[in-house]
Scaffold this motif. Sequence first.
Motif, PDB file in Angstrom:
ATOM      1  N   THR A 302       0.835  -1.196   0.000  1.00  0.00           N
ATOM      2  CA  THR A 302       0.000   0.000   0.000  1.00  0.00           C
ATOM      3  C   THR A 302       0.871   1.248   0.000  1.00  0.00           C
ATOM      4  O   THR A 302       1.977   1.252   0.551  1.00  0.00           O
ATOM      5  CB  THR A 302      -0.937   0.028   1.228  1.00  0.00           C
ATOM      6  OG1 THR A 302      -1.574   1.300   1.288  1.00  0.00           O
ATOM      7  CG2 THR A 302      -0.175  -0.179   2.508  1.00  0.00           C
ATOM      8  N   ALA A 303       0.365   2.320  -0.603  1.00  0.00           N
ATOM      9  CA  ALA A 303       1.025   3.612  -0.466  1.00  0.00           C
ATOM     10  C   ALA A 303       0.962   4.013   0.998  1.00  0.00           C
ATOM     11  O   ALA A 303       0.026   3.663   1.705  1.00  0.00           O
ATOM     12  CB  ALA A 303       0.306   4.660  -1.317  1.00  0.00           C
ATOM     13  N   GLY A 304       1.945   4.711   1.445  1.00  0.00           N
ATOM     14  CA  GLY A 304       1.957   5.064   2.861  1.00  0.00           C
ATOM     15  C   GLY A 304       2.218   3.839   3.708  1.00  0.00           C
ATOM     16  O   GLY A 304       1.472   3.529   4.620  1.00  0.00           O
ATOM     17  N   SER A 305       3.301   3.141   3.406  1.00  0.00           N
ATOM     18  CA  SER A 305       3.693   1.969   4.195  1.00  0.00           C
ATOM     19  C   SER A 305       4.621   2.432   5.295  1.00  0.00           C
ATOM     20  O   SER A 305       5.745   2.840   5.035  1.00  0.00           O
ATOM     21  CB  SER A 305       4.446   0.970   3.317  1.00  0.00           C
ATOM     22  OG  SER A 305       3.572   0.063   2.738  1.00  0.00           O
ATOM     23  N   GLN A 306       4.124   2.364   6.512  1.00  0.00           N
ATOM     24  CA  GLN A 306       4.969   2.751   7.636  1.00  0.00           C
ATOM     25  C   GLN A 306       4.861   1.713   8.734  1.00  0.00           C
ATOM     26  O   GLN A 306       3.835   1.075   8.873  1.00  0.00           O
ATOM     27  CB  GLN A 306       4.480   4.068   8.249  1.00  0.00           C
ATOM     28  CG  GLN A 306       5.145   5.289   7.732  1.00  0.00           C
ATOM     29  CD  GLN A 306       4.404   5.805   6.540  1.00  0.00           C
ATOM     30  OE1 GLN A 306       3.268   5.471   6.325  1.00  0.00           O
ATOM     31  NE2 GLN A 306       5.058   6.627   5.759  1.00  0.00           N
ATOM     32  N   PRO A 307       5.905   1.605   9.554  1.00  0.00           N
ATOM     33  CA  PRO A 307       5.747   0.833  10.779  1.00  0.00           C
ATOM     34  C   PRO A 307       5.065   1.696  11.835  1.00  0.00           C
ATOM     35  O   PRO A 307       4.828   2.871  11.596  1.00  0.00           O
ATOM     36  CB  PRO A 307       7.188   0.542  11.192  1.00  0.00           C
ATOM     37  CG  PRO A 307       7.950   1.689  10.667  1.00  0.00           C
ATOM     38  CD  PRO A 307       7.256   2.152   9.416  1.00  0.00           C
ATOM     39  N   ASP A 308       4.785   1.120  12.985  1.00  0.00           N
ATOM     40  CA  ASP A 308       4.244   1.906  14.090  1.00  0.00           C
ATOM     41  C   ASP A 308       5.258   2.989  14.472  1.00  0.00           C
ATOM     42  O   ASP A 308       6.443   2.844  14.225  1.00  0.00           O
ATOM     43  CB  ASP A 308       3.948   1.007  15.291  1.00  0.00           C
ATOM     44  CG  ASP A 308       2.569   0.373  15.186  1.00  0.00           C
ATOM     45  OD1 ASP A 308       2.165  -0.321  16.130  1.00  0.00           O
ATOM     46  OD2 ASP A 308       1.898   0.584  14.153  1.00  0.00           O
ATOM     47  N   TRP A 309       4.780   4.019  15.167  1.00  0.00           N
ATOM     48  CA  TRP A 309       5.603   5.231  15.325  1.00  0.00           C
ATOM     49  C   TRP A 309       6.979   4.957  15.906  1.00  0.00           C
ATOM     50  O   TRP A 309       7.953   5.611  15.510  1.00  0.00           O
ATOM     51  CB  TRP A 309       4.857   6.255  16.193  1.00  0.00           C
ATOM     52  CG  TRP A 309       4.950   6.040  17.664  1.00  0.00           C
ATOM     53  CD1 TRP A 309       4.014   5.460  18.466  1.00  0.00           C
ATOM     54  CD2 TRP A 309       6.040   6.405  18.529  1.00  0.00           C
ATOM     55  NE1 TRP A 309       4.457   5.432  19.759  1.00  0.00           N
ATOM     56  CE2 TRP A 309       5.691   6.001  19.830  1.00  0.00           C
ATOM     57  CE3 TRP A 309       7.261   7.027  18.329  1.00  0.00           C
ATOM     58  CZ2 TRP A 309       6.529   6.204  20.930  1.00  0.00           C
ATOM     59  CZ3 TRP A 309       8.105   7.225  19.419  1.00  0.00           C
ATOM     60  CH2 TRP A 309       7.722   6.814  20.693  1.00  0.00           C
ATOM     61  N   TYR A 310       7.086   3.998  16.815  1.00  0.00           N
ATOM     62  CA  TYR A 310       8.362   3.842  17.507  1.00  0.00           C
ATOM     63  C   TYR A 310       9.405   3.155  16.640  1.00  0.00           C
ATOM     64  O   TYR A 310      10.579   3.158  16.995  1.00  0.00           O
ATOM     65  CB  TYR A 310       8.171   3.079  18.819  1.00  0.00           C
ATOM     66  CG  TYR A 310       7.251   1.892  18.728  1.00  0.00           C
ATOM     67  CD1 TYR A 310       5.909   2.012  19.064  1.00  0.00           C
ATOM     68  CD2 TYR A 310       7.709   0.659  18.298  1.00  0.00           C
ATOM     69  CE1 TYR A 310       5.049   0.936  18.958  1.00  0.00           C
ATOM     70  CE2 TYR A 310       6.860  -0.413  18.199  1.00  0.00           C
ATOM     71  CZ  TYR A 310       5.530  -0.273  18.529  1.00  0.00           C
ATOM     72  OH  TYR A 310       4.685  -1.334  18.432  1.00  0.00           O
ATOM     73  N   ILE A 311       9.013   2.557  15.514  1.00  0.00           N
ATOM     74  CA  ILE A 311       9.995   2.007  14.583  1.00  0.00           C
ATOM     75  C   ILE A 311      10.205   3.001  13.440  1.00  0.00           C
ATOM     76  O   ILE A 311      11.016   2.780  12.552  1.00  0.00           O
ATOM     77  CB  ILE A 311       9.509   0.645  14.020  1.00  0.00           C
ATOM     78  CG1 ILE A 311       9.064  -0.281  15.150  1.00  0.00           C
ATOM     79  CG2 ILE A 311      10.570  -0.047  13.215  1.00  0.00           C
ATOM     80  CD1 ILE A 311      10.194  -0.974  15.860  1.00  0.00           C
TER      81      ILE A 311
END
Lengths: 560, 372, 293
Positions: A302-311
Motif C-alpha cells: 500500500t502507499a503510505g507503508s509505515q511501521p508503528d511510530w516507535y519504529i
Amino acid sequence: MATDTVPAPEKPATLAGKAAFEVDDRLIVAGPLRRTLNKVFPDHWSFLLGEIALYSFIVLLLSGTYLTFFFDASMREVIYDGSYAPLRGLSMSAAYESTLDISFDVRGGLLIRQMHHWAALLFVASICVHLLRIFFTGAFRRPRETNWFIGIALLVLALLEGFAGYTLPDDLLSGGGLRIFSAVFLSIPVIGTWVYFTVFGGDFPGELIIGRLYILHVLIIPAILLALIALHLLILVKQKHTQFPGPGRTEHNVVGNRLFPTFAGKATALLFIVFGLCAALGGLVQINPIWLLGPYNPAQVTAGSQPDWYIGFVDGGARIFPPWELDLWGYHIPPVLWGALGIPGVMFGALALYPIIERVLTKDTASHHLLQRPRDVPVRTSLGAMALTAYIVLWISGGNDVIAEKFDLSLNAMIWFGRIGLLVLPPIAYWATYRICLGLERHDREVLEHGIETGVIRRLPHGEFIEVHQPLGPVDEHGHGQLAYGGASVPKKMNQVGGARRAIKGFFKPVEEPAEVQRQAELEARGLEAERADRELTGSGRPSEGGRPSDGGRPQDPRD
Amino acid sequence: MTTTDHSRPGSAGGADVPGPLHGGPDDDHTPQQLAAMDRTELDRLGARYDGVEVLHVEPVAPPGSAVDRQNTRKVTLWFALAGVFAVVFLVIYAGSGWFLPDWQWPASSNTWSAIFTPLLGASMGLAMICIGIGLVLYVKKLLPHETAVQDKHDGSHFDRVTTGATLMSGLDNSGLPRRKMLRRTLYLMGAAFGVMLIAPLGGFIKDPNKGNPLGTTPWREGMRLVREDGTPVRPGDQEPGSLATVFPPVEGGDHTVDGPVMLIRLRPDQMETLVTPAGREDYGYGDYLAYSKVCTHAGCPVSLYEQETSRILCPCHQSQFDVTQGAKPVFGPATRSLPQLPITVDDEGYFVARGDFPEPVGPSFWNMGRLG
Amino acid sequence: MSTTNASSEVPSQGARRGLWRRRAVAGTPASAARDRRRSKQRRRLANVAGLMAALVLTGVGYSALAPGANAADDSTGNPSNAVEAGRELYVRSCITCHGSNLEGVEDRGPSLIGVGEAAVYFQVHTGRMPLVRQEAQAPERAPIFSEEEIDQLMAYIQENGGGPTLPSGDLRDGDLAEGGELFRLNCAQCHNFVGMGGALSSGKRAPSLMDANDLTIYTAMLSGPENMPVFGDNQLTPDEKRAIINYVQTIKAQADPGGAPIGRTGPVAEGLVIWLAGIGSLLFGIFWMGTKA
C-alpha cells in the motif's frame, strides 16, 4: 514459663485485627510492611512518567492475555467465511482470520484489540518521555547507572515486542514491514544469509515466522520485561528516588510523602487514569484496521507503508540513506544495513554508554541523589537536544510520503530534507539550546541578586521611575541579595513567594465568608512568624540528628 | 493457643509457650508503654524507627467546615459518576443484541454496530478516569497534607567486611584455589556443558546456500506469464503505458516472494528514449519489458509505475527506477537495477519466460556476487 | 433641438429674485449671453437624450431580433450538432495546448488522437482540464464545463480521434471480495489501501478517490491519465473494473467499527494521536497530580 519474658501483648479486638494477627503470627510481615508503608517518595510531577509506562504495561498484560484466548498464530491458509463481507471467500492465513474474528465476531473483541494496540504505543511513548526526564535531570549518574542500562534494555525490548505484536495479524502493512525486517538480516555481512534463513526457517516468509513471533511476543519477551521491570523497581526502591534540590533536601535524605496513604493513592489514581485513557482511545479512535488493509501478499503493497511510530526512525533512516553500497571483490554490504541497523545501533549504543561517557568527560565519580535542573548542565542538555533533533528528523523521514501527500510537498524534496536536515539541524539545535541554558542560568542568578520584578512602578522624589523588586533574602549595603544558587528553582513571580492572598473557594457563591478568609490569612501569617523564630538549619538535615529543614523563602506549594 | 493432647510426639508446639521477645525495638518499648500511646504517636514512633520523620501535617480544611463538606461532595460525585459509567458499559455490552440493536457487523454502514465499540470504550474509559480523578481529589482535598523526610543509609562497612570474609572463607574451605587440576577441569567442563545446553538451538540453523534459493526464482524457460487468476497474457492484452503483475505458473506462484514480475508495455515516445543495457537487447519483446517486482533495496513489491516519467517508485523507502534505462535506480537508497526477466512469445501467442533472472532477485546480500 | 427664443422669456420682476438666481434684464448684452448659454445647454441636453434613446432602441431591437443564446445547444438527438458544439468549445478552450487537429503541441499538451471520450470525461469532469498552468501534475478542481458541454466535447474528440468509449450499465456490478483483491494488487500501491491517495515522485500524487464517482474511476482506469498506467479492457476486464469500483465505493461508504478513522492512513496518524492526545492529556494529568518545582 519464664519470668524474664514480658506477658503477651493485648489481643486485637476487631475482625481485621485478628486476621492481621493470624497472618503475622505465621509469616512475620508486620515489620517489613511498616517499613514499606513508611517509605517516603518525592512527588514532583515528572517522577510520575515512569509510572505511566508501568501502568500501560499492566494494561498490555491484561488485554494481551485476553487476546491470546482467541488468536491463532498459524500461517495455515484458510478461506474466510466470517462477518466481514468484503473479504469473504478470500484465502488468508489463520492468524489474519482469527484477528478478523476478534474484531467482528467476539463481543467487545475489537475494543480489547484496539486497547492493546493503543497501550503499546503509549507504553513506548511513556518510556521515551521517562528516558528524557532521567537524561535531562542527570538521574542516571552514580549510583543509578545500572538502572539506566536496565531502562535502555527495556526500551529496546519494548520496540521488539511492539514489532512482533503488530506483525502477528499478518496483514498487508505489517507483512511488508516483516519483509523489510528480513532484508535487514540479509544485509548483515558474512552471516547475513544464514541469519535470514535461520530466523525464517528458509526463505521469506516460510511457514514458521508468525508462530515464532507469537512465542516471542507472549512468553519470552514479556517474561524478560517483567523480570527487568521488577529489577528496575527494586533498585529504585532500594536506592530511593532522586529529588530536586530544595529546602531541607540533601544528598542524604528524601523529602516527600509516605507511601501510605498519599503516594499509594496517587499511584492508584494514575493507574486508573492510564487504564481509562487506553480504554477511551481503544473505543473512540480506530487503530490498525486490518480488515481495510487486507491479508498479506508478497506481491501487494500500500502507499503510505509505515511501521508503528516507535519504529519510524528506523524506516526513516532506511529511506534517507544514500545509495552507497560497499562492493568488496564480489562481496556486498548494502545500504539498508547502515540505514536500518547502523543508525539504531549507534543510537542505542550511545544511550547505553552515556553514563560512562559523561563520567569520563566530567570526571565526576561522586554519588548523586539530588537532580540537576537541565539549565544547570548546558552541555548535557544541548547534547540531548541535538540527539533529539536527529531522532525527530529520522522520525519525520519515516513518514515523509504521507507528509508529502497531505501537505502537497515533493516527495523527493522530503528525502533531501531528511538527508541534509540530519546533518545540519542537530548542530543548530545544540547551539540554540546552549544559549538558552546560559540565558536561563543568568536570569536565575540575576533574580537571586536583584529580587523578583514585581511590576510595580514607583516614582522617586527626584523624578526617576524605578520598578520595585522584592528581594528573596537578606541584602547587603548595596541592595544586592546574598543568597547563593542552590540548584533549586528560583521564584520569579510574587505568587510563588506567597504574594497572592488565599483564594476564596466556591463557584456560584463563596463557601467561606471573605471575613473568614481574612482571619485565616492573618492567623497563618502569625503562625509563620512564630515558626521562623525557632527554625535552625543543621548540616545534613538528617531527622535523626534533630535537624529540620527550614521554610525560609520557600515557594509555597500550590493548594490546588 | 494450647493443644489439648500432649501425649503424641510433636503435639506440643511452639505456640503453646511464648518465646523470648523479638529484640530490637521490642526491647526499648514494652507493650504497656505502647498501649499507653495513641495511634498518631505509635505511627510516628514506627516511622522514626524506619528513619522517617513526619515534619508537618495539615488538614486541607477544618473537619466539618463548609469547605470540607464541599470537598467531600466533590469526591463522592466523581466516584458516583464512575459507577454510573460502569453500569452504562454493562448495559451496552450485555444489552447489544438483546434489548439494544445487534452489534454484529453487517456490510452496510451507520448502524449500531459502528458505534458499539466507541460507546464501550467511552463508558469504560470514563468510568476509570472518574475513579482516577476521584482518588486524586481524595488525596489532594480530603487527606491531610503531610510532609515527611527519610534518611538515606550508606553502605555498611561492617556488612561489607563480614560478608566478604564469609565468602572468602567459604572459598578457602573448598580448597579450590589450591586444587589446580580440579579447577582447570571445572573450567573445561563448564565450557563444554554450556555449549551443550545451547547446542539444540542448532536446529534453527538452515543452510542458505543449499540449492541456491537466494539466487534462483521459480521462473524457468518456457513458463508462461500468468495473472493472479492463472490466465496467461497475450501481447494484445495491454495498452501502451500499462503495468500488469504476472506470476510463474507454479503451485502457490502468486504467493512466492521472488516470483512476482512487472510486465510493462512502453509507449512509443518511451521506446524512442529506451536505452537497453548491454547483453539484454533480446530480453524484451517489442514494446514489452518484464522486470522483477521485488525491490533491490529491502524487498517490498516495487509497484508504482509512473508512465509519464518512466519511473517505478517503491512506496517503502522511495527508491525510483527508470524503466527506459534498464530499471536503473535514479533516486533513493536502492543501488541495484531491478533484474529483468527475458521474455518472448510462444507458438500460441502467449508470453513466456526465456529463463530465470540473470541475477539474484530482491535485496542485496553479502555473497550475492559469488553464488553457485 | 434647442432654439434661442428670446420672446419666450419671462419678463424680469426685479433685478434680484432670489439669492442665487439673478436675471439679466431683457435686451441687454447680459441677457443675450444668457440666451446663448440657455440654447447651448438645451443642445447638450438634447444630445444626451438622443444618445440614450438610440442606445435603448438598439438594445431592444437586438434582443428582439437576434437569435437566442441557447439556440446552438439543441444537441439532443442531433449528433452532428453536438460534435460541432464540441468543436467550438474545443477551439475556445483546448486548442492552445492540444493543437487544431488534436495532434498536440510540443511541451504543452499531448495528442488527443485515440484517447477517446473516456479520457475526455475523466479529465474535464474532474476539472483537471482545461489546465491552468504547467506544473508537476494537473490538480483536481471543480469542472468548468457543464454536463452538456462535457458531452459535446466527448462527442467531438471521439468523432475525430476515436478511442475508448464510456461504459454503460451498473458500474458496481462486480464481486466485492474479488474487487478488493484486484484493488490491492493494482491500485493500492499508489492510491493507498482504501483509496485515500498517496505520494508519487517529485510533487506528483495519486489522488484520493473520496470524491470520485463510478464513472470517474472507470474512465481513469481506462484512460490512464498522466502518470497513472492504462488499464485496458483486456488487462482488467469490464467485469473486473466493476468489481474494483464496487469495492472502492463500498469501502468509502462503510462505517468504521473501531471509532474515528483518523484519515484511514495508518501508523502516522496513530502516532500523532498517541503523542498529542495520549501523552498530551497525561501530561496535564500529572501536572495536576504532582507538585511543581
